[in-house]
Design a protein around this motif. Structure first.
Motif, mmCIF file in Angstrom:
data_model
loop_
_atom_site.group_PDB
_atom_site.id
_atom_site.type_symbol
_atom_site.label_atom_id
_atom_site.label_comp_id
_atom_site.label_asym_id
_atom_site.label_seq_id
_atom_site.Cartn_x
_atom_site.Cartn_y
_atom_site.Cartn_z
ATOM 1 N N THR A 109 43.043 21.618 33.633
ATOM 2 C CA THR A 109 44.374 21.420 33.089
ATOM 3 C C THR A 109 44.544 22.426 31.960
ATOM 4 O OG1 THR A 109 44.177 19.071 33.580
ATOM 5 C CG2 THR A 109 45.961 19.729 32.119
ATOM 6 N N ASN A 110 45.604 23.228 32.018
ATOM 7 C CA ASN A 110 45.838 24.283 31.016
ATOM 8 C C ASN A 110 44.649 25.235 30.945
ATOM 9 O OD1 ASN A 110 48.363 23.448 30.318
ATOM 10 N ND2 ASN A 110 47.707 22.319 28.512
ATOM 11 N N GLY A 111 44.281 25.798 32.062
ATOM 12 C CA GLY A 111 43.143 26.713 32.093
ATOM 13 C C GLY A 111 41.863 25.954 31.821
ATOM 14 N N THR A 112 41.124 26.392 30.827
ATOM 15 C CA THR A 112 39.874 25.698 30.498
ATOM 16 C C THR A 112 40.021 24.798 29.275
ATOM 17 O OG1 THR A 112 39.131 27.587 29.192
ATOM 18 C CG2 THR A 112 38.428 27.510 31.494
ATOM 19 N N GLU A 113 41.269 24.513 28.897
ATOM 20 C CA GLU A 113 41.491 23.647 27.745
ATOM 21 C C GLU A 113 41.022 22.219 28.026
ATOM 22 O OE1 GLU A 113 45.355 22.034 25.406
ATOM 23 O OE2 GLU A 113 45.297 24.177 25.848
ATOM 24 N N LYS A 114 41.375 21.682 29.163
ATOM 25 C CA LYS A 114 40.964 20.331 29.566
ATOM 26 C C LYS A 114 40.298 20.447 30.932
ATOM 27 C CE LYS A 114 41.113 15.739 29.729
ATOM 28 N NZ LYS A 114 39.767 15.260 29.824
ATOM 29 N N ASN A 118 32.434 29.166 36.245
ATOM 30 C CA ASN A 118 33.002 29.659 37.495
ATOM 31 C C ASN A 118 34.510 29.842 37.450
ATOM 32 O OD1 ASN A 118 30.588 29.833 39.090
ATOM 33 N ND2 ASN A 118 30.545 27.607 39.040
ATOM 34 N N TYR A 119 35.157 29.477 36.343
ATOM 35 C CA TYR A 119 36.607 29.534 36.245
ATOM 36 C C TYR A 119 37.151 30.941 36.440
ATOM 37 C CZ TYR A 119 41.319 29.057 34.418
ATOM 38 O OH TYR A 119 42.672 29.076 34.280
ATOM 39 N N GLU A 120 36.531 31.939 35.844
ATOM 40 C CA GLU A 120 37.026 33.315 35.957
ATOM 41 C C GLU A 120 37.022 33.802 37.400
ATOM 42 O OE1 GLU A 120 38.591 35.119 33.677
ATOM 43 O OE2 GLU A 120 38.382 33.348 32.412
ATOM 44 N N GLY A 121 36.098 33.326 38.206
ATOM 45 C CA GLY A 121 36.039 33.741 39.607
ATOM 46 C C GLY A 121 37.144 33.150 40.464
ATOM 47 N N ILE A 122 37.598 31.948 40.128
ATOM 48 C CA ILE A 122 38.639 31.301 40.946
ATOM 49 C C ILE A 122 40.036 31.473 40.367
ATOM 50 C CG2 ILE A 122 37.039 29.570 41.824
ATOM 51 C CD1 ILE A 122 38.587 27.582 39.932
ATOM 52 N N ARG A 123 40.141 31.902 39.118
ATOM 53 C CA ARG A 123 41.451 32.000 38.459
ATOM 54 C C ARG A 123 42.456 32.847 39.225
ATOM 55 N NH1 ARG A 123 42.622 34.568 32.702
ATOM 56 N NH2 ARG A 123 41.720 36.287 33.865
ATOM 57 N N PRO A 124 42.098 34.019 39.752
ATOM 58 C CA PRO A 124 43.103 34.816 40.470
ATOM 59 C C PRO A 124 43.680 34.104 41.695
ATOM 60 C CG PRO A 124 41.163 36.139 39.988
ATOM 61 C CD PRO A 124 40.835 34.720 39.631
ATOM 62 N N PHE A 125 42.943 33.173 42.254
ATOM 63 C CA PHE A 125 43.400 32.475 43.453
ATOM 64 C C PHE A 125 44.140 31.191 43.143
ATOM 65 C CE2 PHE A 125 39.549 34.840 44.476
ATOM 66 C CZ PHE A 125 40.064 35.706 45.428
ATOM 67 N N SER A 126 44.064 30.719 41.917
ATOM 68 C CA SER A 126 44.704 29.454 41.592
ATOM 69 C C SER A 126 45.860 29.616 40.616
ATOM 70 C CB SER A 126 43.679 28.470 41.028
ATOM 71 O OG SER A 126 43.110 28.979 39.849
ATOM 72 N N VAL A 127 45.632 30.163 39.446
ATOM 73 C CA VAL A 127 46.642 30.218 38.395
ATOM 74 C C VAL A 127 47.610 31.367 38.598
ATOM 75 C CG1 VAL A 127 47.000 30.456 35.915
ATOM 76 C CG2 VAL A 127 45.100 29.102 36.764
ATOM 77 N N GLU A 128 47.100 32.566 38.805
ATOM 78 C CA GLU A 128 47.951 33.742 38.846
ATOM 79 C C GLU A 128 48.817 33.824 40.095
ATOM 80 O OE1 GLU A 128 45.341 37.017 38.227
ATOM 81 O OE2 GLU A 128 44.855 36.398 36.188
ATOM 82 N N ARG A 129 48.521 33.065 41.131
ATOM 83 C CA ARG A 129 49.282 33.126 42.368
ATOM 84 C C ARG A 129 50.481 32.194 42.373
ATOM 85 N NH1 ARG A 129 46.338 35.218 47.196
ATOM 86 N NH2 ARG A 129 48.050 34.177 48.186
ATOM 87 N N ARG A 130 50.594 31.339 41.392
ATOM 88 C CA ARG A 130 51.722 30.407 41.347
ATOM 89 C C ARG A 130 53.025 31.159 41.235
ATOM 90 N NH1 ARG A 130 49.734 25.389 37.606
ATOM 91 N NH2 ARG A 130 48.035 24.818 38.964
ATOM 92 N N GLY A 131 53.965 30.835 42.071
ATOM 93 C CA GLY A 131 55.290 31.446 42.020
ATOM 94 C C GLY A 131 55.398 32.748 42.769
#
Length: 94
Positions: free
Chosen positions: A13-18, A77-90
């Motif tokens: 939730t909110n990146g790695t904040e939660k 592992n967050y940095e490895g999956i971030r391009p496929f989850s967060v940046e692809r929205r929209g």
């Protein structure tokens, strides 16, 4: 056919904040044991799961490993999956 599996999940939730780490143990499509980082210990859902929850919860090495999994497993592992989850929205509408 009987099947046993373990499922490890990270909920961000909110990146790695939660971050929430969930470890499920499943036998024959039924979760019998689960660790949730928000709860902080194993919970059993069947007699076998309750037995193993007591055993795992009394092992300080295992509990330290599971309680710190948010950092060494999820956030690592967050940095490895971030391009496929967060940046692809929209992007679908673009």
């Amino acid at each position: 056919v009987l099947q046993e599996m373990a499922q490890f999940e990270c909920h961000f939730t909110n990146g790695t904040e939660k971050v929430r780490y969930v470890d499920r143990y499943i036998y024959n499509r039924q979760t019998y044991l689960m660790f949730d980082s928000d709860v902080g210990h194993f919970v059993g859902f069947t007699p076998n799961g309750e037995f193993n929850a007591k055993r795992f919860n009394s092992d300080p090495v295992m509990m330290e490993n599971k309680r710190t999994a948010v950092d060494w497993f999820c956030r690592h592992n967050y940095e490895g999956i971030r391009p496929f989850s967060v940046e692809r929205r929209g992007e679908r509408g673009a």
